[in-house]
Structure formats: structure tokens, C-alpha cells
Design a protein around this motif. Structure first.
Motif, PDB file in Angstrom:
ATOM      1  N   THR A   3     -65.575  -5.924 -30.402  1.00 38.81           N
ATOM      2  CA  THR A   3     -65.328  -5.851 -31.312  1.00 38.81           C
ATOM      3  C   THR A   3     -65.415  -3.486 -31.303  1.00 38.81           C
ATOM      4  OG1 THR A   3     -67.369  -4.741 -32.627  1.00 38.81           O
ATOM      5  CG2 THR A   3     -66.056  -7.192 -33.066  1.00 38.81           C
TER       6      THR A   3
ATOM      7  N   PRO B 275     -61.579  -1.313 -31.978  1.00 40.33           N
ATOM      8  CA  PRO B 275     -60.030  -2.150 -32.067  1.00 40.33           C
ATOM      9  C   PRO B 275     -58.724  -1.126 -32.363  1.00 40.33           C
ATOM     10  CG  PRO B 275     -61.545  -0.603 -33.629  1.00 40.33           C
ATOM     11  CD  PRO B 275     -61.777  -0.758 -32.333  1.00 40.33           C
TER      12      PRO B 275
ATOM     13  N   LYS C 246     -71.322  -5.966 -28.772  1.00 40.78           N
ATOM     14  CA  LYS C 246     -70.755  -5.363 -29.080  1.00 40.78           C
ATOM     15  C   LYS C 246     -69.129  -5.260 -28.943  1.00 40.78           C
ATOM     16  CE  LYS C 246     -73.511  -2.911 -31.961  1.00 40.78           C
ATOM     17  NZ  LYS C 246     -74.871  -2.467 -32.813  1.00 40.78           N
TER      18      LYS C 246
END
Ligand code: HEC
Length: 149
Positions: A74, A77, A71
Motif C-alpha cells: 500500500t 498507491p 506496508k
């Protein structure tokens, strides 16, 4: 009239964006807190001999770390650059300024965790492989995490 609708609409949109941003902040923090629990509360006490070796607990902890590794690309961001971070830590702006450097830390963390998953099968292999995991956490935090206060 139309103008009022547009302005109200834009305001609502703004509120929605901030709410989504805070959700992402919480997601990142929850994930990191879970890492901390698994490292400090599960793997480290076994490594130090304070708790008996427990393969199921090791596997569960490593699976969560592996999840984090997947994960992480992302998790931060660009929309979080100006987000509000409650608590003791916030991400360093370097995450977005030096994206290649940050991605390299993620890749090396992912590699160490997947090796650990394949190798840690008993106390000896835990002893041999645990320190490398902690080093990866620290290696990223050193540059990309900021302690507040
Ligand atoms: C690729 C970078 C990276 C790696 C690898 C990484 N972290 Fe983090 N960590 C961060 C950043 C950035 C923050 C600050 C933002 C946040 O809290 O999400 C953070 C925050 C934290 C926090 C504070 C959370 C809070 O809000 O209280 C803990 C605890 C933590 N990390 C534990 C770990 C552990 C344990 C590992 C290794 C198993 C690890 N992290 C691996 C980047 C990383």
C-alpha cells in the motif's frame, strides 16, 4: 455566490489532496531511508566484521524490514503516479504499469525477510542469510526505482 463557494471548496479539496499525496511520498521515503539505515548501518557492518554481532540490533533491523514488507503493497498507491519526489530517487512508472511484476518483487522480499528473521541467530547464520536480503533490495530497485539527475 453559490458558485464561488463551490469553486473555493473545490480548490480547498485540491490542496487537501496534494497535502495527502505529499504525506504518502514522505511515508514511502522515510520507510526506504530506514531500510537503508538498517541494511547499511546495522547489518552490513556486522556482516563485514566491522561491528560485533548484536542479536538485539539484528532483531530490531529485521523487524523494521518486515514492517516494510507488510506496508509495501500500500506504499505506492495509484494516487502517487504524478506526485513530486524530492531527493535523489523516485519510483518508476513501471510500479503502476506492471503491478503484477511489482507485487512479485514485494512477495519475494517478504519471503526472504521472514526467512532471515527465523534463521539469523549468530554470525554464521548472518553470513549465510544477509546477502539474499541485499539482493532483494537491488532486485526491486533495478526495475522499479529511478535515480534522478
Ligand atoms: C518492492 C520494491 C522495493 C524493495 C523490496 C525495496 N525498495 Fe527501496 N525503494 C523502492 C522504490 C520504488 C524507491 C523510490 C521511491 C522512494 O524513495 O520511496 C526506493 C527508494 C529507496 C531508497 C532511497 C530513499 C530516499 O528517498 O532517499 C533507499 C535508501 C532504499 N530504497 C533502500 C532499500 C533497502 C535497503 C531495501 C532492502 C532492505 C529496499 N530499499 C527494498 C522500492 C523497493
Amino acid at each position: 455566490m453559490i458558485r464561488t463557494v463551490v469553486v473555493v471548496g473545490a480548490l480547498l479539496l485540491g490542496v487537501g489532496v496534494v497535502a495527502a499525496q505529499q504525506d504518502k511520498v514522505k511515508e514511502a521515503q522515510d520507510m526506504m531511508k530506514a531500510n537503508g539505515k538498517n541494511l547499511g548501518g546495522v547489518l552490513s557492518p556486522m556482516f563485514k566484521g566491522e561491528k560485533p554481532y548484536d542479536q538485539a540490533a539484528v532483531d530490531a533491523a529485521l523487524t523494521q524490514l518486515d514492517d516494510t514488507a507488510k506496508k509495501l503493497p500500500t506504499l505506492f498507491p495509484a494516487s502517487l503516479k504524478d506526485a513530486k519526489w524530492e531527493g535523489d530517487f523516485s519510483p518508476s512508472p513501471k510500479i503502476w504499469e506492471d503491478k503484477a511484476g511489482f507485487d512479485a518483487k514485494i512477495a519475494s522480499f517478504a519471503k526472504v525477510v521472514s526467512e532471515a528473521k527465523a534463521k539469523i541467530k549468530d554470525m554464521d547464520s548472518l553470513k549465510a542469510n544477509f546477502p539474499a536480503i541485499g539482493k532483494e533490495c537491488g532486485g526491486c530497485h533495478e526495475t522499479f526505482r529511478v535515480k534522478k539527475g
